[in-house]
Design a protein around this motif. Structure first.
Motif, PDB file in Angstrom:
ATOM      1  N   LEU A  46     -10.310  30.493  48.713  1.00 53.48           N
ATOM      2  CA  LEU A  46     -10.467  31.937  48.510  1.00 53.48           C
ATOM      3  C   LEU A  46      -9.169  32.686  48.793  1.00 53.48           C
ATOM      4  O   LEU A  46      -8.816  33.635  48.091  1.00 53.48           O
ATOM      5  CB  LEU A  46     -11.590  32.459  49.404  1.00 53.48           C
ATOM      6  N   LEU A  82     -13.100  26.037  51.591  1.00 54.65           N
ATOM      7  CA  LEU A  82     -13.411  27.322  50.956  1.00 54.65           C
ATOM      8  C   LEU A  82     -12.490  28.461  51.398  1.00 54.65           C
ATOM      9  O   LEU A  82     -12.001  29.220  50.554  1.00 54.65           O
ATOM     10  CB  LEU A  82     -14.877  27.690  51.208  1.00 54.65           C
ATOM     11  N   LEU A  98     -16.294  21.455  53.131  1.00 52.56           N
ATOM     12  CA  LEU A  98     -16.250  22.746  52.444  1.00 52.56           C
ATOM     13  C   LEU A  98     -15.923  23.893  53.390  1.00 52.56           C
ATOM     14  O   LEU A  98     -15.348  24.899  52.973  1.00 52.56           O
ATOM     15  CB  LEU A  98     -17.593  23.001  51.750  1.00 52.56           C
ATOM     16  N   GLN A  99     -16.275  23.756  54.660  1.00 49.38           N
ATOM     17  CA  GLN A  99     -15.975  24.821  55.633  1.00 49.38           C
ATOM     18  C   GLN A  99     -14.467  25.036  55.767  1.00 49.38           C
ATOM     19  O   GLN A  99     -14.012  26.157  55.985  1.00 49.38           O
ATOM     20  CB  GLN A  99     -16.575  24.468  56.999  1.00 49.38           C
TER      21      GLN A  99
END
Length: 781
Positions: free
Chosen positions: A380, A376, A372-373
């Motif tokens: 975004l 994301l 997820l690091q």
């Protein structure tokens, strides 16, 4: 004051969305669908790139392989050489994999379980891969020469709630003591292990390979380098000195653990166990990007359409002093609100669909498998770009009008709105290309599933035999007496699983020949055709063989008279016949040389049976009764050959379903884009349609007027999409040695389907515009 104004603008944006419920449902629904598909693909992409990265020091773990031979099965003794003589290596461990499932038994309780993944290794395995040991008899998991380590799940299946430590486990070829229980390997691993055996025990070595009298134990070697060591420098240092230790290679190279899963390099166990496909990941990401672009185009079209409907309102605002910044803020708030609503819906849908990803992608995606690091920030950033694109573009388009045009409610008529045509052509191109790709994938799957394998797989079943079962012939005779068994044969190896190969025996042209030891009825049972020479005779046992066409061609023989296969025994085997080519692997691989060797009084691992048509369930029950009378302590494991070969294309099956699913989403989004275009066209040509109807134009003439441009756009899209889809599928078909043709009619049919979809989509709105009362249309204008 600014907060009050912001709240007012947000309420106004909500009001505009509610005021145009149909438009709002389409644009928000379109983005929700697009986001859902793209998020699922992104999660899958991240999970595939995150394989093996859960190991504590994965970035310093490397696999050793021979760069010249492109193989990773190296001599077992290399492990000790590297551990002793190369201080740059913190620790190293061998991994030898078994490719055959076994039945593991508890001799005391006679319980048994099927174990598919067996590894021969040493105690360093737990240090290299940081696998937690849950319980152990002593400090080291392998505390005895005959030690075995089992996973928690195997311990539960075999021993239930009893303590497995110190228990004896037995298989045909070994008896071992359970000295430790380890945690199950994570699902996100490129290799699997249920049973570990101590590699220091030669009886636990998985394989042996001999060439010119030199025999080795082929083994994978994994090295954990120290933190400050560069792998390339270490490889150079190793190759400069490895020759002094009498190893069989001098071209060693290192492959990072995290690169193994998606590497196109075919090495060792990664092809037998789970292996990813970087090309397919690229295709999925391309589809995700296309879906986002399609969603953005739809949003843009609908936004511009709604802005056209509010021209007077915008004109009044501009007359009252509203500049581009004010219009931009209004647009930004409205677009952001719509996209955030769509995003919220898509996140809810993703959470509902995550448990079904096993069906969709062939693996269930866990959030713990996703980085997820990394994901994301990309996500975004994509959302921000989408918001800016869909906020700025409508303002730019509408800024081309002057205030008088706005106040008069006029619409720009000069020019043919090339931008919108290009966007719609792009959407149609994507849809046509995806339709063609899906049809070609299904065509290839049907081709390989119905390809002539060179033997008759219908009503053909194989039963796995214990290697050390001494009454194999007696079992075969008992089963052959059953009325529904038309023919039977014993063999060591079978189509789809060759466990032995030998060198060709040609000094200047050495190549490998796949070997199957067979009994006399093998050709009849399997349905393999004899093309030349003769079948086996009783006197041929132990000294004769049959070869397939590929072997005869590879040897360069014009005929088999007096020819020998010079390997396997002193003097070799007389080649007495030639059989047709039959597949011993999936159609991903080309046909290879095969020798059918007629041997007697040896261990076989397979009993193949040709069954008569009938009640399969009843036949299997009868077979099981015979089995249980002769092998009461062993479970009967059987497989139908047609099921076995169908299973070889599971990945392609799942791929076709996945691409079909996401292609359907792209087509739906294209239909929504077409709908947006026809809405805008109908809005812009309301007065023209009214005038034509007053002057006597029929409904069919109006429909033709509105629909003709779409036909031209579809034709243009077909021309663009065809070479793109052809190239993509040409590259994909390179994975198969045997492939279907890229037929022209597939691309034509894709275009016709796209045309039909486009016309069906526009017909509804076109009909509404064509049947509208012209008086209302002219009054509106």
């Amino acid at each position: 004051m600014q907060k009050t104004m912001l709240r007012f603008k947000i309420k106004l944006a909500f009001r505009n969305l509610l005021k145009n419920k149909l438009y709002s449902s389409l644009i928000i629904g379109g983005f929700a669908i697009g986001f859902t598909a793209s998020i699922l693909i992104a999660l899958y992409y991240s999970a595939e790139h995150n394989v093996d990265k859960h190991f504590a020091r994965h970035e310093k773990i490397y696999r050793l392989y021979d760069a010249k031979k492109n193989e990773s099965g190296l001599d077992y003794k290399i492990n000790a050489v590297i551990a002793e003589h190369y201080p740059d290596v913190e620790t190293t461990c061998p991994l030898a994999f078994s490719y055959f499932p076994i039945t593991l038994k508890d001799p005391e309780t006679r319980n048994y379980t099927r174990v598919e993944y067996i590894i021969s290794t040493n105690n360093n395995f737990f240090n290299v891969f940081s696998i937690p040991v849950l319980s152990s008899l002593e400090e080291k998991p392998f505390s005895q020469l005959n030690s075995a380590v089992i996973t928690e799940s195997v311990a539960k299946k075999l021993f239930g709630d009893e303590n497995p430590l110190g228990k004896t486990i037995k298989e045909e070829f070994f008896t071992a003591t359970v000295t430790a229980v380890m945690q199950d390997l994570p699902e996100n691993s490129s290799f699997k292990a249920e049973l570990l055996l101590n590699s220091e025990n030669e009886d636990f070595q998985m394989a042996q390979a001999c060439n010119n009298g030199v025999c080795i134990f082929p083994t994978e070697h994994f090295l954990l380098l120290k933190n400050d060591i560069d792998p390339d420098d270490f490889s150079d240092k190793m190759n400069a000195s490895i020759g002094q230790f009498n190893t069989t290679t001098d071209s060693l190279a290192l492959q990072s653990l995290s690169d193994i899963y998606l590497s196109p390099t075919k090495l060792g166990w990664t092809d037998e166990h789970t292996k990813g496909n970087s090309k397919m990941l690229f295709i999925f990401m391309a589809i995700a990007i296309l879906i986002i672009l399609l969603s953005s185009i739809n949003y843009l079209n609908y936004t511009v359409s709604m802005q056209y409907a509010k021209m007077k309102e915008i004109g009044i605002n501009k007359t009252n002093g509203a500049g581009k910044p004010h219009l931009l803020v209004d647009s930004l708030i409205e677009v952001t609100l719509g996209i955030l609503i769509a995003l919220t819906i898509s996140i809810a849908l993703v959470s509902l669909l995550l448990p079904t990803t096993e069906t969709l992608f062939g693996r269930e995606i866990q959030l713990s498998d996703v980085n997820l690091q990394h994901l994301l920030p990309v996500f975004l950033g994509t959302i921000a770009c989408i918001i800016l694109l869909n906020s700025l573009a409508p303002i730019y388009i509408l800024s081309q009008f002057n205030i008088v045009d706005f106040l008069q409610g006029g619409r720009k008529r000069n020019g043919k709105q090339i931008g919108k045509q290009l966007m719609l052509t792009f959407q149609l191109t994507v849809s046509i290309a995806l339709i063609a790709v899906v049809m070609l994938i299904f065509k290839q799957l049907q081709y390989v599933k119905h390809f002539d394998l060179g033997f008759n797989e219908e009503h053909l079943v194989r039963i796995e035999l214990p290697w050390l079962f001494e009454n194999q012939t007696a079992l075969r005779n008992e089963i052959s007496d059953l009325s529904f068994v038309s023919s039977s044969a014993l063999s060591n190896g079978y189509p789809g699983n060759i466990n032995m190969s030998m060198g060709s025996g040609v000094e200047d042209d050495e190549f490998m020949v796949n070997c199957i030891y067979v009994t006399e009825n093998f050709l009849k049972t399997m349905g393999v055709q004899l093309l030349d020479g003769r079948n086996f005779l009783a006197g041929d046992k132990g000294k004769s063989c049959l070869m397939n066409e590929a072997a005869v061609k590879r040897y360069g023989w014009e005929n088999i008279d007096g020819k020998k296969f010079k390997n396997g025994r002193e003097g070799g085997y007389d080649v007495v016949g030639t059989v047709n080519n039959f597949n011993v692997e999936s159609l991903h691989s080309s046909l290879s040389p095969v020798a059918l060797i007629y041997e007697s009084d040896r261990e076989y691992n397979t009993l193949s049976l040709r069954l008569n048509p009938g009640n399969i369930g009843q036949q299997i029950n009868e077979l099981r009764k015979v089995w249980e009378t002769m092998l009461p302590d062993d479970p009967m494991e059987f497989t139908f050959y047609d099921d076995q070969f169908q299973a070889m294309y599971i990945k392609e099956d799942k791929l076709s379903k996945s691409i079909s699913f996401f292609s359907f989403i792209a087509i739906v989004l294209t239909c929504m884009g077409i709908l947006g275009q026809i809405f805008l066209i109908s809005l812009n040509r309301t007065k023209e349609i009214g005038v034509r109807k007053v002057n006597g134009a029929t409904v069919s003439e109006i429909l033709f007027l509105l629909n003709k441009d779409f036909v031209l756009w579809v034709i243009a899209a077909v021309v663009i999409a065809t070479p793109i889809a052809w190239y993509a599928m040409h590259k994909w078909l390179e994975n198969f040695a045997y492939k279907t043709t890229l037929s022209w009619w597939i691309f034509a049919l894709a275009g016709i389907l796209a045309l039909g979809i486009a016309l069906l989509t526009v017909s509804w709105q076109s009909w509404r515009a064509a049947t509208r009362n012209p008086v209302e249309a002219l009054r509106y204008e």
